[in-house]
Design a protein around this motif. Sequence first.
Motif, PDB file in Angstrom:
ATOM      1  N   PRO A 175       0.858  -1.195   0.000  1.00  0.00           N
ATOM      2  CA  PRO A 175       0.000   0.000   0.000  1.00  0.00           C
ATOM      3  C   PRO A 175       0.890   1.240   0.000  1.00  0.00           C
ATOM      4  N   SER A 176       0.499   2.285  -0.761  1.00  0.00           N
ATOM      5  CA  SER A 176       1.416   3.414  -0.952  1.00  0.00           C
ATOM      6  C   SER A 176       1.859   4.050   0.359  1.00  0.00           C
ATOM      7  N   LYS A 177       1.002   4.055   1.381  1.00  0.00           N
ATOM      8  CA  LYS A 177       1.410   4.727   2.633  1.00  0.00           C
ATOM      9  C   LYS A 177       2.489   3.921   3.394  1.00  0.00           C
ATOM     10  N   LEU A 178       2.681   2.665   3.036  1.00  0.00           N
ATOM     11  CA  LEU A 178       3.697   1.853   3.737  1.00  0.00           C
ATOM     12  C   LEU A 178       4.992   1.687   2.929  1.00  0.00           C
ATOM     13  N   ARG A 179       5.041   2.322   1.754  1.00  0.00           N
ATOM     14  CA  ARG A 179       6.206   2.097   0.875  1.00  0.00           C
ATOM     15  C   ARG A 179       7.471   2.794   1.368  1.00  0.00           C
ATOM     16  N   LYS A 180       7.308   3.820   2.178  1.00  0.00           N
ATOM     17  CA  LYS A 180       8.496   4.607   2.575  1.00  0.00           C
ATOM     18  C   LYS A 180       8.848   4.389   4.046  1.00  0.00           C
ATOM     19  N   GLY A 181       8.514   3.245   4.576  1.00  0.00           N
ATOM     20  CA  GLY A 181       8.802   2.959   5.990  1.00  0.00           C
ATOM     21  C   GLY A 181      10.290   2.739   6.228  1.00  0.00           C
ATOM     22  N   ARG A 182      10.657   2.399   7.479  1.00  0.00           N
ATOM     23  CA  ARG A 182      12.080   2.214   7.822  1.00  0.00           C
ATOM     24  C   ARG A 182      12.682   1.021   7.106  1.00  0.00           C
ATOM     25  N   THR A 183      11.833  -0.027   6.936  1.00  0.00           N
ATOM     26  CA  THR A 183      12.328  -1.223   6.243  1.00  0.00           C
ATOM     27  C   THR A 183      11.803  -1.189   4.811  1.00  0.00           C
ATOM     28  N   HIS A 184      12.687  -1.354   3.857  1.00  0.00           N
ATOM     29  CA  HIS A 184      12.266  -1.335   2.455  1.00  0.00           C
ATOM     30  C   HIS A 184      11.306  -2.505   2.200  1.00  0.00           C
ATOM     31  N   PRO A 185      10.220  -2.273   1.425  1.00  0.00           N
ATOM     32  CA  PRO A 185       9.244  -3.345   1.187  1.00  0.00           C
ATOM     33  C   PRO A 185       9.852  -4.651   0.648  1.00  0.00           C
ATOM     34  N   ALA A 186      10.992  -4.557  -0.049  1.00  0.00           N
ATOM     35  CA  ALA A 186      11.566  -5.780  -0.655  1.00  0.00           C
ATOM     36  C   ALA A 186      12.390  -6.618   0.329  1.00  0.00           C
ATOM     37  N   THR A 187      12.670  -6.076   1.514  1.00  0.00           N
ATOM     38  CA  THR A 187      13.604  -6.739   2.437  1.00  0.00           C
ATOM     39  C   THR A 187      13.177  -8.174   2.747  1.00  0.00           C
ATOM     40  N   ARG A 188      11.924  -8.345   3.124  1.00  0.00           N
ATOM     41  CA  ARG A 188      11.473  -9.670   3.584  1.00  0.00           C
ATOM     42  C   ARG A 188      11.393 -10.670   2.438  1.00  0.00           C
ATOM     43  N   THR A 189      10.951 -10.200   1.277  1.00  0.00           N
ATOM     44  CA  THR A 189      10.841 -11.127   0.139  1.00  0.00           C
ATOM     45  C   THR A 189      12.235 -11.570  -0.322  1.00  0.00           C
ATOM     46  N   PHE A 190      13.186 -10.630  -0.335  1.00  0.00           N
ATOM     47  CA  PHE A 190      14.554 -11.013  -0.733  1.00  0.00           C
ATOM     48  C   PHE A 190      15.147 -11.987   0.282  1.00  0.00           C
ATOM     49  N   GLN A 191      14.893 -11.757   1.575  1.00  0.00           N
ATOM     50  CA  GLN A 191      15.380 -12.706   2.595  1.00  0.00           C
ATOM     51  C   GLN A 191      14.769 -14.089   2.354  1.00  0.00           C
ATOM     52  N   ALA A 192      13.459 -14.098   2.074  1.00  0.00           N
ATOM     53  CA  ALA A 192      12.756 -15.374   1.889  1.00  0.00           C
ATOM     54  C   ALA A 192      13.341 -16.159   0.713  1.00  0.00           C
ATOM     55  N   LEU A 193      13.567 -15.467  -0.386  1.00  0.00           N
ATOM     56  CA  LEU A 193      14.087 -16.152  -1.575  1.00  0.00           C
ATOM     57  C   LEU A 193      15.483 -16.704  -1.316  1.00  0.00           C
ATOM     58  N   ARG A 194      16.312 -15.901  -0.637  1.00  0.00           N
ATOM     59  CA  ARG A 194      17.687 -16.332  -0.346  1.00  0.00           C
ATOM     60  C   ARG A 194      17.684 -17.572   0.556  1.00  0.00           C
ATOM     61  N   LEU A 195      16.841 -17.526   1.598  1.00  0.00           N
ATOM     62  CA  LEU A 195      16.790 -18.672   2.516  1.00  0.00           C
ATOM     63  C   LEU A 195      16.286 -19.915   1.789  1.00  0.00           C
ATOM     64  N   TYR A 196      15.289 -19.716   0.919  1.00  0.00           N
ATOM     65  CA  TYR A 196      14.721 -20.857   0.197  1.00  0.00           C
ATOM     66  C   TYR A 196      15.729 -21.430  -0.809  1.00  0.00           C
ATOM     67  N   VAL A 197      16.313 -20.554  -1.619  1.00  0.00           N
ATOM     68  CA  VAL A 197      17.235 -21.000  -2.680  1.00  0.00           C
ATOM     69  C   VAL A 197      18.411 -21.781  -2.077  1.00  0.00           C
ATOM     70  N   ASN A 198      18.928 -21.317  -0.948  1.00  0.00           N
ATOM     71  CA  ASN A 198      20.092 -21.968  -0.346  1.00  0.00           C
ATOM     72  C   ASN A 198      19.721 -22.974   0.736  1.00  0.00           C
ATOM     73  N   GLN A 199      18.423 -23.155   0.961  1.00  0.00           N
ATOM     74  CA  GLN A 199      17.946 -24.107   1.985  1.00  0.00           C
ATOM     75  C   GLN A 199      18.650 -23.871   3.327  1.00  0.00           C
ATOM     76  N   GLU A 200      18.818 -22.571   3.654  1.00  0.00           N
ATOM     77  CA  GLU A 200      19.671 -22.239   4.803  1.00  0.00           C
ATOM     78  C   GLU A 200      19.136 -22.773   6.129  1.00  0.00           C
ATOM     79  N   LEU A 201      17.806 -22.657   6.344  1.00  0.00           N
ATOM     80  CA  LEU A 201      17.272 -23.063   7.650  1.00  0.00           C
ATOM     81  C   LEU A 201      17.314 -24.582   7.802  1.00  0.00           C
ATOM     82  N   GLU A 202      17.002 -25.301   6.728  1.00  0.00           N
ATOM     83  CA  GLU A 202      16.975 -26.766   6.771  1.00  0.00           C
ATOM     84  C   GLU A 202      18.386 -27.303   7.046  1.00  0.00           C
ATOM     85  N   VAL A 203      19.381 -26.724   6.344  1.00  0.00           N
ATOM     86  CA  VAL A 203      20.766 -27.180   6.503  1.00  0.00           C
ATOM     87  C   VAL A 203      21.261 -26.861   7.925  1.00  0.00           C
TER      88      VAL A 203
END
Length: 315
Positions: free
Chosen positions: A210-238
């Motif tokens: 939502p546009s009012k949340l786009r400029k918060g302290r945490t960039h909107p992409a932070t969580r999705t990029f973390q999720a993809l990285r963890l998934y691609v490298n299977q970091e939590l499972e390993v």
Amino acid sequence: MENIENYKKHVSVLFDECILGILENKDSEKEEWIADLTFGGGGHSLGFCEQNPSIKILALDQDMDAINNGLKIIADKNYQDRIFLHHDNFKNVQQIVEKNYLHLLKPEKQFLGILMDLGVSSHHFDQGERGFSFMNDGDLDMRMNQVDEESISAKDVINTYSEVELADIIYKYGEEGFSRVIARNIVEKRKEAKIQTTKELENIIFHSYPSKLRKGRTHPATRTFQALRLYVNQELEVLEKTLLVAATLLKPKGRLAVISFHSLEDRIVKHEFRRIEKDRPEFKVITKKPIVPKSEEIKRNFRSRSAKLRILERI
Ligand SMILES: C[S@@+](CC[C@H](N)C(=O)[O-])C[C@H]1O[C@@H](n2cnc3c(N)ncnc32)[C@H](O)[C@@H]1O
């Protein structure tokens, strides 16, 4: 693929706490072995060697850039007979030890210390073409081990997984509240053309908020990029699979030190350490609360702000 010329300096996190935490029980003269399961820029490994001349290190990293850069550092320091670096995933540490090191680990055939400094290094984020950061444009890759033929890149995931699968990954590994709308927008956008770069993905995520949340302290992409990285490298499972294996490689008074950088990782370390302590009386968690960086360290190295160090000892 080899970015060794540009290998960006990684500032080791909780440096003194790890070195002293592991070497506290070291008898100063005796040769002892430490396993650094996440060599990265080699800061911690060099720290152990410099702190005590009778330390030897088995070091692993699954990233070829870290290995090529590491071999150069080891040669520059003339540490070829002290640091033994392998390109491998730490989930294979037991097999590596059994195959190559049992005759060296005299007499107990076990380690005085094992360090796991989890996640990615600064090099990964700074090297745009590795695809870890939405701050730098680059190919949407995110694999730490780019030479593993079975590995799947973030681009494969983004362009081939179903909307439900994408939403589940973004929610499970990123705890992202807007996972469903982000997944829907990814699937819509890829109908026009394959999503290739970090900036393309960042843009889709940004406009999913939502546009009012786009400029918060945490960039909107932070969580999705973390999720993809963890998934691609299977970091939590390993990680979950390796903690007990690593603990069993310790000698009496040996310590396993693990640095995590976000709550999903820390939760696994905390619960797994508790379970090991409960099931096996020979182990004790010596950090009832995690050790965190002092404010001076956070000022010097902002990346350290979320670090938590937990230590398990074999009694
Ligand atoms: C935070 S950095 C380590 C930094 C290092 N302690 C230093 O002082 O420079 C983490 C490193 O661990 C590696 N890594 C992450 N998961 C791994 C795994 N499962 N097996 C082997 N290496 C891994 C990454 O490639 C990265 O180079």
